[in-house]
Structures are given as C-alpha cells and as structure tokens.
Enzyme design. Structure first.
Site, PDB file in Angstrom:
ATOM      1  N   ARG A  56     -48.751  56.871-108.447  1.00 36.84           N
ATOM      2  CA  ARG A  56     -49.539  57.714-109.351  1.00 36.84           C
ATOM      3  C   ARG A  56     -49.334  57.226-110.776  1.00 36.84           C
ATOM      4  NH1 ARG A  56     -44.936  59.965-107.718  1.00 36.84           N
ATOM      5  NH2 ARG A  56     -43.432  60.632-109.315  1.00 36.84           N
ATOM      6  N   ASP A  81     -52.410  45.430-117.317  1.00 35.17           N
ATOM      7  CA  ASP A  81     -51.539  45.604-118.480  1.00 35.17           C
ATOM      8  C   ASP A  81     -51.001  47.026-118.596  1.00 35.17           C
ATOM      9  OD1 ASP A  81     -51.848  42.898-119.549  1.00 35.17           O
ATOM     10  OD2 ASP A  81     -53.931  43.485-119.890  1.00 35.17           O
ATOM     11  N   GLY A 341     -54.734  48.934-122.682  1.00 38.33           N
ATOM     12  CA  GLY A 341     -55.671  49.251-121.619  1.00 38.33           C
ATOM     13  C   GLY A 341     -55.611  50.684-121.141  1.00 38.33           C
TER      14      GLY A 341
END
EC number: 2.7.1.91
Length: 382
Positions: A56, A81, A341
């Site tokens: 998760r 990333d 990101g």
C-alpha cells in the site's frame, strides 16, 4: 564523511541488501523482472538479499522507520521514483535519522518514470536507455558496489509539513501531466507522452510568486529567523509568513506554464531535462516557463528534451537558473505539486538543498564538486 560500514565508498563483498519492490508499479511486471533480470546477477556477485513486496501507499516508509538497518549493507528500491521518496522520508523520520540517512541506497527502475535511475545511468557514462536495458545497467552498478554522495532537498509547506525530495518538485504543466497520466500507468513510460498531448490541448496558466537564492549569492548576514525543526538545519530559509531575505531574487513575472526544481539530470528515462550535467554539491536546477509560450513551441521543447536539446532552441519563455534555495507561493489552490512523482496539495512551499547528504549506488564514486563535499570518501590507495 562516508558510510560507516562502507570504507572508501564501496559496498562490502559479500553484501546484504534489503530489496523493497512495488509489484503494481509501472506495467505491473516489476516482480517478474526482478526474478528474471536482477536476481541472477545478484547471486553471481555474492549479494544476498531479502525481498519485501510493498502492499500500500507509505508501506515502504513504515518499513524503513521500523527496520533494524544494521542487518543490511544497502537498501534497494525497485519501483518508480515515488517509492524511493517514501524510503528517504522514512529514514529521515527515524530517531537516528543522522546515521540512518547514510545507509546506501540503490534505484532499480520498475515504474513509469524512473528518472533517478536514468540520472544514475547517465552519471555512470552509459547511453540513454529505457525499460529492461536501464534495469540491467542499474543492476550491474549494484554488482560493482560503487557509491557516490547525492544532494537532498528539504521542503517546508504552508500547512507545516516538512518533507524531503531526492529528485524534483514540479508545479503546473509537468505536475498536471503526472496527475492526469496516472490512469495510463499500464502503458509504462509512454503514459507521459499521452498526458503531454492531452495537457497541450488545454494549456493552463498558473499564477504565483517565485523567488530563489542563486548560486554564488552571499548574504551580508544569516536570516534572523531560520527554521528550527528535526532534521538538517535550513540556514537559508525563513518562515513562510515572512518575506524572503533581501539578497534573494524575486521573479517579476507571476504567470507561469510550469516551474520545475530538479536535483538530477533526468525528468524520466526519456526526458533529459538538465543536459548541463550533474549538479554541484549543494546546487539544484530551477527551470520555469513563462506564460505566453505557444502550444507548438512547448511541444518542440518537450520533443527536444528527449535528447537534451531543448536548451539549444533558445526559447525566450524558458529560464534555467542554478540555485541553492527557492520559494513558490501559488495565488490559488488550482493545480497540484508533484514531489518525486508523488502528488501534494497546492500551497506555498520553500526548500533548500543539502550537499552530499545521502549515498547511492552509482558508476562513479566522485562526489559532485562545489560548495561542500563533506561526505566525500577518501581516495583509494594506489
């Protein structure tokens, strides 16, 4: 200063590595690629490993917060990333963060962007490659065991959040492409190309105040009220409620298409965003594109960026400045920030780069030259 367990900037042989892998990253094939492409090389190079699959969001962050790091010579991250972002922030949340952040890290590309791996690949002298070729190159670098210090970006937001970036912060066009291309994750790296075309079709303007501290600027005195928090001290920053110090540069324009702070050379494995090369110690790239640029010119910039040729277009709307700190204050909450990101709410943010603050597997053991090379390993004996 060098990692305590890695004299002369080399991982030991044999070597013990904890591998954190996101099986859902990229096209969802990271586990199969690890087993078929990475594992055989590690076994041949006497690198033993424990593989943990993340389940998760923030799982990797939780794992490294609780892990007994002394069991491992390095932490390898196989994903995009974002997972490396989790790992570094997890290390910095530990009570022993000052020693934890020295644990060597390795980026094995398994996601969509893979910008950090592409940058390390570039520093090693390899040609620009993608997908499995990039993964094999990064695996070979791990097998060769060489380490190099890297810069770390410390960030503070208006809501009181403090976090760290190993790659980039973007606002505007680039962050929107990150967000809107998420639905095309199964396409792999082409998701960003698809997202770019969609965003070009309805180009947005973002309003905000941008300020920065250029490289080489010397203050007559330190800011009177520097931020005091757990973690490295950000000596160039004052609280966001205060104006930036007088020796900073304030960009007069307040209408932007994008703002990008970048610690490395690549924005993805196919976007060579900083062809001017690896940042010096304690320096990062600041790019911004002013409003007024046409869709056609912006498209040419991104197409040229694939080969690192965009700066040669001499676009008057594109600005690049090497900086040590920055502040960005959006005028509204429209849009998002992307940090390594990972998406972040749109609010005032500022940051300062810390020189040579973490160690990564890299093709060269040389520290970036420049302002402070305090973590440079000693030279090898002849």
């Amino acid at each position: 200063m060098e990692p305590a367990d890695c004299p002369r900037g080399l991982l030991p042989r044999p070597c013990r590595v904890l591998v954190l892998l996101n099986p859902r990253s990229g096209k969802g094939k990271a586990l199969q690629l690890f087993q078929s492409r990475v594992q055989p090389f590690l076994e041949e190079a006497e690198i033993s490993f424990k593989l943990i699959l993340t389940e998760r969001k923030n799982h990797a962050r939780e794992l490294v917060c609780a892990e007994e790091l002394g069991r491992w010579d390095a932490l390898a991250v196989m994903s995009g990333d974002g997972l490396m972002h989790e790992v570094v922030n997890g290390l910095m949340e530990r009570p022993d963060w000052e020693t934890a952040i020295q644990k060597p890290l390795c980026s094995l590309p398994g996601g969509s962007g893979n910008a950090l791996a592409a940058s390390v690949n570039h520093y090693a002298g390899y040609e620009q490659v993608t997908n499995e070729d990039l993964l094999i190159n990064c695996t070979l670098l791990l097998c060769r065991r060489r380490l190099s210090p890297m810069n770390l970006l410390s960030l503070h937001t208006a809501s009181g959040l403090r976090l760290y970036s190993v790659l980039s912060l973007s606002w505007g066009f680039v962050a929107d492409v990150d967000l809107e291309s998420e639905k095309y994750r199964r396409l792999g790296e082409i998701r960003f190309t698809v997202g770019t075309f969609f965003r070009l079709a309805s180009l947005r303007i973002y309003q905000g105040q941008l300020a920065y501290l250029p490289v080489g600027t010397v203050a007559s005195k330190r800011p009177a009220s520097t931020l005091v928090q757990k973690g490295p001290v950000d000596t160039h920053l004052v609280p966001l409620e205060e104006p930036v110090p007088s020796h900073w540069t304030v960009v007069p324009e307040q209408d932007f298409v994008l703002v990008l702070v970048l610690l490395h050379t690549h924005l993805s494995s196919e976007l060579f965003a900083a062809p001017m090369g690896r940042c010096e110690a304690g320096v990062m790239h600041l790019f911004y594109v002013r409003a007024g640029v046409s869709r056609a010119v912006l498209l040419r910039l991104f197409l040229a960026m694939q080969k690192g040729k965009h700066m040669e277009l001499d676009c008057p709307y594109l600005v690049h400045v090497p900086v040590v700190a920055f502040r960005l204050e959006p005028r509204s909450q429209r849009g998002v920030f992307s940090v390594d990101g990972e998406l972040m709410v749109c609010e005032a943010v500022q940051g300062q780069v810390h020189p040579n603050y973490l160690w990564m597997v890299c093709g060269s053991r040389d520290a970036p030259s420049g302002r402070d090379s305090r973590r440079r390993p000693p030279p090898e004996d002849p």
